[in-house]
Design a protein around this motif. Structure first.
Motif, PDB file in Angstrom:
ATOM      1  N   GLY A 162       0.854  -1.185   0.000  1.00 56.30           N
ATOM      2  CA  GLY A 162       0.000   0.000   0.000  1.00 56.30           C
ATOM      3  C   GLY A 162       0.885   1.228   0.000  1.00 56.30           C
ATOM      4  O   GLY A 162       1.759   1.368  -0.853  1.00 56.30           O
ATOM      5  N   THR A 163       0.715   2.120   0.988  1.00 56.06           N
ATOM      6  CA  THR A 163       1.632   3.248   1.125  1.00 56.06           C
ATOM      7  C   THR A 163       3.035   2.734   1.385  1.00 56.06           C
ATOM      8  O   THR A 163       4.027   3.307   0.943  1.00 56.06           O
ATOM      9  N   GLY A 164       3.140   1.634   2.129  1.00 53.95           N
ATOM     10  CA  GLY A 164       4.381   0.893   2.319  1.00 53.95           C
ATOM     11  C   GLY A 164       4.094  -0.574   2.070  1.00 53.95           C
ATOM     12  O   GLY A 164       3.127  -0.917   1.391  1.00 53.95           O
ATOM     13  N   LEU A 165       4.936  -1.443   2.622  1.00 56.51           N
ATOM     14  CA  LEU A 165       4.686  -2.883   2.537  1.00 56.51           C
ATOM     15  C   LEU A 165       4.584  -3.428   3.951  1.00 56.51           C
ATOM     16  O   LEU A 165       5.588  -3.541   4.662  1.00 56.51           O
ATOM     17  N   GLY A 166       3.374  -3.743   4.380  1.00 52.31           N
ATOM     18  CA  GLY A 166       3.154  -4.277   5.716  1.00 52.31           C
ATOM     19  C   GLY A 166       3.215  -5.781   5.712  1.00 52.31           C
ATOM     20  O   GLY A 166       2.810  -6.439   4.751  1.00 52.31           O
ATOM     21  N   CYS A 217       5.089  -1.326  -3.179  1.00 53.29           N
ATOM     22  CA  CYS A 217       4.139  -0.388  -2.596  1.00 53.29           C
ATOM     23  C   CYS A 217       3.745   0.584  -3.707  1.00 53.29           C
ATOM     24  O   CYS A 217       4.184   0.436  -4.851  1.00 53.29           O
ATOM     25  N   GLY A 218       2.928   1.582  -3.377  1.00 57.31           N
ATOM     26  CA  GLY A 218       2.469   2.508  -4.403  1.00 57.31           C
ATOM     27  C   GLY A 218       3.602   3.267  -5.065  1.00 57.31           C
ATOM     28  O   GLY A 218       3.725   3.282  -6.298  1.00 57.31           O
ATOM     29  N   ARG A 219       4.465   3.907  -4.266  1.00 58.80           N
ATOM     30  CA  ARG A 219       5.597   4.624  -4.858  1.00 58.80           C
ATOM     31  C   ARG A 219       6.580   3.645  -5.490  1.00 58.80           C
ATOM     32  O   ARG A 219       7.293   3.991  -6.444  1.00 58.80           O
ATOM     33  N   GLN A 241       0.947   6.006 -10.087  1.00 54.47           N
ATOM     34  CA  GLN A 241       0.670   4.589  -9.884  1.00 54.47           C
ATOM     35  C   GLN A 241      -0.634   4.159 -10.537  1.00 54.47           C
ATOM     36  O   GLN A 241      -0.712   3.092 -11.174  1.00 54.47           O
ATOM     37  N   ALA A 242      -1.676   4.974 -10.395  1.00 58.02           N
ATOM     38  CA  ALA A 242      -2.979   4.620 -10.963  1.00 58.02           C
ATOM     39  C   ALA A 242      -2.892   4.487 -12.477  1.00 58.02           C
ATOM     40  O   ALA A 242      -3.483   3.571 -13.067  1.00 58.02           O
ATOM     41  N   ALA A 243      -2.147   5.398 -13.107  1.00 57.15           N
ATOM     42  CA  ALA A 243      -1.996   5.341 -14.563  1.00 57.15           C
ATOM     43  C   ALA A 243      -1.246   4.080 -14.977  1.00 57.15           C
ATOM     44  O   ALA A 243      -1.576   3.448 -15.991  1.00 57.15           O
ATOM     45  N   VAL A 244      -0.239   3.691 -14.191  1.00 59.69           N
ATOM     46  CA  VAL A 244       0.548   2.504 -14.525  1.00 59.69           C
ATOM     47  C   VAL A 244      -0.312   1.250 -14.406  1.00 59.69           C
ATOM     48  O   VAL A 244      -0.352   0.407 -15.321  1.00 59.69           O
ATOM     49  N   ALA A 287      -3.224  -8.424   1.376  1.00 61.71           N
ATOM     50  CA  ALA A 287      -4.228  -7.445   1.762  1.00 61.71           C
ATOM     51  C   ALA A 287      -3.944  -6.109   1.079  1.00 61.71           C
ATOM     52  O   ALA A 287      -2.899  -5.917   0.462  1.00 61.71           O
ATOM     53  N   GLY A 288      -4.900  -5.188   1.214  1.00 58.87           N
ATOM     54  CA  GLY A 288      -4.687  -3.830   0.741  1.00 58.87           C
ATOM     55  C   GLY A 288      -5.239  -3.560  -0.643  1.00 58.87           C
ATOM     56  O   GLY A 288      -5.547  -4.469  -1.414  1.00 58.87           O
ATOM     57  N   GLY A 289      -5.345  -2.269  -0.931  1.00 56.28           N
ATOM     58  CA  GLY A 289      -5.966  -1.837  -2.181  1.00 56.28           C
ATOM     59  C   GLY A 289      -5.198  -2.208  -3.428  1.00 56.28           C
ATOM     60  O   GLY A 289      -5.799  -2.486  -4.471  1.00 56.28           O
ATOM     61  N   ILE A 290      -3.861  -2.203  -3.358  1.00 57.70           N
ATOM     62  CA  ILE A 290      -3.075  -2.533  -4.548  1.00 57.70           C
ATOM     63  C   ILE A 290      -3.316  -3.976  -4.959  1.00 57.70           C
ATOM     64  O   ILE A 290      -3.491  -4.282  -6.146  1.00 57.70           O
ATOM     65  N   SER A 291      -3.338  -4.882  -3.982  1.00 54.75           N
ATOM     66  CA  SER A 291      -3.578  -6.292  -4.311  1.00 54.75           C
ATOM     67  C   SER A 291      -4.937  -6.480  -4.967  1.00 54.75           C
ATOM     68  O   SER A 291      -5.086  -7.269  -5.905  1.00 54.75           O
TER      69      SER A 291
END
Length: 356
Positions: A162-166, A217-219, A241-244, A287-291
């Protein structure tokens, strides 16, 4: 004065998942009702968590919470808890003084994710014999990626780009599910294939090394995308990130397609490492939005192949199932389960609970 050994929390309870970008809250009025989800808050919109909670929650509800159980993305050491990827500093004593709370517990954000995979969103399920966890999570909460089968009461792992990797583990001992938080997202990640070695010189490291979180993560998606473009001798034309991810899933941009494919591969490698560390025969959960956003890419062979490619233990890895968590508020689900019956979970409270 409250009993120091008391594990229960007075209702109503405000539960919250405080990330680097967004903070999500819900109110739990009693041990039997469903949590009432509140409007998400952007951490950057408020100077402090007290201001955010007062203006966005307490001023807009007639329910006055007596307790707060918050999962935060940051190390919990002492009375001041800075978020890792945001400007807020959580000060539980200030929350007790200014928000009318009697009891505040702060846990790691991926402890909450671990609680969620012990007690999925179907909160009607009752723990038998005080702590009987579901052998396999509810179908509506997860999507299995690849083969393998859950072994009940075996360790589990949750990872969340996500913002990082938890990263957190979940182990079963003494009739309880015990979350094990850590900083697994900062393990080293190195090149293995010929293509990796072409891309690696263009990745932005952190203090001279490539941590998993620098890519996963996102960045990190942007870090990887720019490196892929540089390795190809091309300009990086996509802005964020969204565009990618959107361009990758639609097939509109070849560099974006490769970026997300490599992201899935590298996530599989790190997920496999964590599975080995915890011997997670109970499953590995993303978990998370990216996944959720890149789930079609994760369902392709690359993620699972990288996960299983752990010689000399590839045969073992093929038996360990992997899942994407698709429940939109998994951390809040886990916090709600814990808030109802804290004794069913081995959550350490010493040094992380403040009461008046």
């Amino acid at each position: 004065m409250p009993n120091a050994s008391d594990q229960s929390f007075p209702f109503p309870i405000l539960i919250g998942d405080i990330g680097g970008t967004n903070a999500r809250f819900a109110l739990l009025t009693d041990a039997y009702g469903e949590p009432r989800q509140l409007e998400p808050i952007r951490t950057g919109d408020f100077a402090t968590i007290e201001e955010a909670m007062q203006k966005s929650i307490l001023d807009k509800t007639s329910v006055q919470p007596r307790s707060a159980i918050l999962a935060v993305a940051g190390p919990i050491k002492g009375d001041e808890i800075p978020l890792t990827n945001a400007h807020w500093v959580i000060r539980p004593k200030d929350m007790l003084a200014s928000l009318g709370l009697e009891d505040v517990l702060i846990i790691n954000d991926f402890e909450a994710q671990a609680l969620a995979i012990a007690a999925p969103a179907d909160q009607d399920v009752v723990f038998e014999a005080q702590a009987l966890a579901i052998a396999a999570p509810a179908d509506q909460d997860v999507v299995q990626i690849g083969g393998g089968a859950v072994r009940p009461f075996n360790s589990r792992v949750v990872l969340g780009p996500g913002t990082g990797l938890g990263v957190a583990g979940l182990v079963y001992a003494q009739h309880s599910w015990i979350p094990v938080p850590g900083e697994g997202g900062h393990v080293d990640l190195g090149p293995r294939t010929e293509r990796d070695f072409e891309i690696w010189p263009f990745l932005e490291p952190i203090e001279g090394r490539m941590a998993g979180e620098q890519i996963l993560c996102g960045r990190g998606i942007m870090n990887l995308y720019r490196a892929v473009c540089a390795a190809n001798g091309e300009a990086a034309v996509l802005a964020d990130q969204a565009a990618v991810t959107t361009s990758a899933l639609s097939g509109a941009d070849a560099a974006a397609v490769e970026t997300v494919s490599l992201f899935a591969t590298y996530l599989g490698r790190v997920a496999g490492d964590m599975a080995l560390i915890f011997m997670a025969r109970g499953g590995v959960f993303l978990a998370g939005g990216i996944s959720q956003k890149i789930l079609p890419a994760l369902m392709k062979p690359e993620f699972r192949a990288a996960f299983e490619d752990k010689a000399p233990h590839s045969a073992l890895m093929r038996t360990i199932p992997t899942f994407a968590v698709i429940h939109p508020m998994a951390a809040l689900s886990g916090l709600a389960a814990f808030a109802r019956t804290p004794r069913d979970f081995g959550v350490a409270m010493e040094g992380r609970r403040w009461r008046r």
